[in-house]
Write a protein that holds these residues in place. Structure first.
Motif, PDB file in Angstrom:
ATOM      1  N   GLU A   1      -7.194  -6.052   1.052  1.00 15.64           N
ATOM      2  CA  GLU A   1      -7.019  -4.611   0.805  1.00 15.64           C
ATOM      3  C   GLU A   1      -5.664  -4.139   1.302  1.00 15.64           C
ATOM      4  OE1 GLU A   1     -10.385  -3.092   2.913  1.00 15.64           O
ATOM      5  OE2 GLU A   1     -11.802  -3.573   1.298  1.00 15.64           O
TER       6      GLU A   1
ATOM      7  N   VAL B   1      -2.871  -5.963   1.657  1.00  9.96           N
ATOM      8  CA  VAL B   1      -1.826  -6.503   0.774  1.00  9.96           C
ATOM      9  C   VAL B   1      -1.768  -5.703  -0.520  1.00  9.96           C
ATOM     10  CG1 VAL B   1      -1.176  -8.503  -0.624  1.00  9.96           C
ATOM     11  CG2 VAL B   1      -1.833  -8.820   1.768  1.00  9.96           C
ATOM     12  N   ARG B   2      -2.931  -5.389  -1.090  1.00 15.25           N
ATOM     13  CA  ARG B   2      -2.978  -4.606  -2.321  1.00 15.25           C
ATOM     14  C   ARG B   2      -2.340  -3.227  -2.116  1.00 15.25           C
ATOM     15  NH1 ARG B   2      -7.373  -6.811  -3.752  1.00 15.25           N
ATOM     16  NH2 ARG B   2      -8.763  -5.530  -2.508  1.00 15.25           N
TER      17      ARG B   2
ATOM     18  N   VAL C   1      -0.078  -2.373   0.156  1.00 22.42           N
ATOM     19  CA  VAL C   1       1.365  -2.535   0.358  1.00 22.42           C
ATOM     20  C   VAL C   1       2.063  -2.820  -0.967  1.00 22.42           C
ATOM     21  CG1 VAL C   1       3.108  -4.011   1.438  1.00 22.42           C
ATOM     22  CG2 VAL C   1       1.156  -3.215   2.766  1.00 22.42           C
ATOM     23  N   GLN C   2       1.436  -3.590  -1.822  1.00 22.47           N
ATOM     24  CA  GLN C   2       2.054  -3.909  -3.112  1.00 22.47           C
ATOM     25  C   GLN C   2       2.142  -2.683  -4.022  1.00 22.47           C
ATOM     26  OE1 GLN C   2      -0.361  -7.169  -4.504  1.00 22.47           O
ATOM     27  NE2 GLN C   2       1.009  -8.697  -3.619  1.00 22.47           N
ATOM     28  N   THR C   3       1.162  -1.805  -3.940  1.00 23.89           N
ATOM     29  CA  THR C   3       1.184  -0.613  -4.791  1.00 23.89           C
ATOM     30  C   THR C   3       2.009   0.518  -4.188  1.00 23.89           C
ATOM     31  OG1 THR C   3      -0.887   0.197  -3.826  1.00 23.89           O
ATOM     32  CG2 THR C   3      -1.040  -1.120  -5.849  1.00 23.89           C
ATOM     33  N   SER C   4       2.170   0.495  -2.876  1.00 27.09           N
ATOM     34  CA  SER C   4       2.928   1.551  -2.199  1.00 27.09           C
ATOM     35  C   SER C   4       3.742   0.929  -1.069  1.00 27.09           C
ATOM     36  CB  SER C   4       1.946   2.592  -1.654  1.00 27.09           C
ATOM     37  OG  SER C   4       2.627   3.588  -0.948  1.00 27.09           O
ATOM     38  N   PRO C   5       4.941   0.375  -1.389  1.00 26.33           N
ATOM     39  CA  PRO C   5       5.764  -0.294  -0.368  1.00 26.33           C
ATOM     40  C   PRO C   5       6.098   0.629   0.804  1.00 26.33           C
ATOM     41  CG  PRO C   5       6.613  -0.709  -2.569  1.00 26.33           C
ATOM     42  CD  PRO C   5       5.553   0.339  -2.707  1.00 26.33           C
ATOM     43  N   ARG C   6       6.211   0.013   1.983  1.00 23.98           N
ATOM     44  CA  ARG C   6       6.486   0.757   3.209  1.00 23.98           C
ATOM     45  C   ARG C   6       7.680   0.138   3.926  1.00 23.98           C
ATOM     46  NH1 ARG C   6       1.643   1.711   1.679  1.00 23.98           N
ATOM     47  NH2 ARG C   6       0.002   2.737   2.825  1.00 23.98           N
TER      48      ARG C   6
ATOM     49  N   LEU D   1       4.983  -0.804   8.102  1.00 22.69           N
ATOM     50  CA  LEU D   1       4.153  -1.941   7.705  1.00 22.69           C
ATOM     51  C   LEU D   1       3.590  -2.654   8.934  1.00 22.69           C
ATOM     52  CD1 LEU D   1       3.234  -3.655   5.261  1.00 22.69           C
ATOM     53  CD2 LEU D   1       5.298  -5.014   5.589  1.00 22.69           C
TER      54      LEU D   1
END
Length: 197
Positions: free
Chosen positions: A161, A163-164, A166-171, A176
């Motif tokens: 969850e 990783v998903r 972070v991939q959809t909303s980079p920080r 992070l």
């Protein structure tokens, strides 16, 4: 010992069913996955040492045709198979009778020779008499307990969850890192139960 693999024990038992009790037992077994009665999936999810279990009724043997001989059973049988944390049948019996006594009494109460749930020593002896020796017991993680496997599954789910997300909303790296630590620290206080995942 053939029934043992690491910290796990594989149990298979054939319990003769009393005359005219098979239909009632079959009907009761079909209710064990009713989500209204068992929101966690099954009454066996309340037995914390069981990894997996299966119950079914054998009421006849397959006939292969000529030249095979037709074989008849003396009674119908409840087949109960499970894999659990333990070194003998006794922890299984203690956990079943201690956590789901009504279900144990309803299921095995329809079987011949059932001694009841109050004398656990007699109940353990009953399970041992009906037990079949396991000749090849494979366990994918023979040293891992139910709670350890559930915790590993929870960690895997939360990491997926994360990783998903972070991939959809980079920080930024510092955000992070902080969110990962929060996720990890939150996991330290969680202990999932069977049926929760």
């Amino acid at each position: 010992m053939a029934n043992q693999n690491g910290e796990k024990y594989g149990f298979t038992g054939l319990f003769p069913i009393a005359t005219n009790q098979s239909d009632d037992l079959r009907a009761f077994l079909r209710t064990l996955d009713d989500p209204r009665a068992y929101p966690r999936g099954s009454p066996l999810s309340h037995v914390p040492i069981i990894h997996m279990a299966r119950m079914f009724i054998v009421d006849r043997l397959a006939y292969q045709g000529t030249p095979a001989k037709f074989d008849a059973l003396k009674s119908d049988y409840l087949v109960f198979m499970c894999e659990f944390d333990g070194e003998s049948v006794d922890p299984l019996v203690q956990a079943l009778a201690g956590n789901i006594p009504n279900e144990v009494a309803t299921i095995w109460g329809r079987c011949l020779g059932f001694p009841g749930i109050h004398r656990r020593d007699l109940l353990s002896g009953y399970f041992e008499r009906c037990q079949l020796k396991t000749t090849l017991f494979l366990a994918d993680q023979p040293e891992a307990s139910v709670s350890e496997i559930l915790m590993a599954l929870l960690c895997r789910r939360r990491l997926g969850e994360f990783v998903r997300l972070v991939q959809t909303s980079p920080r930024p790296p510092e955000v992070l890192q902080r969110e990962f630590r929060q996720m990890w620290e939150g996991l330290q206080n969680e202990r999932p139960s069977p049926g929760d995942l």
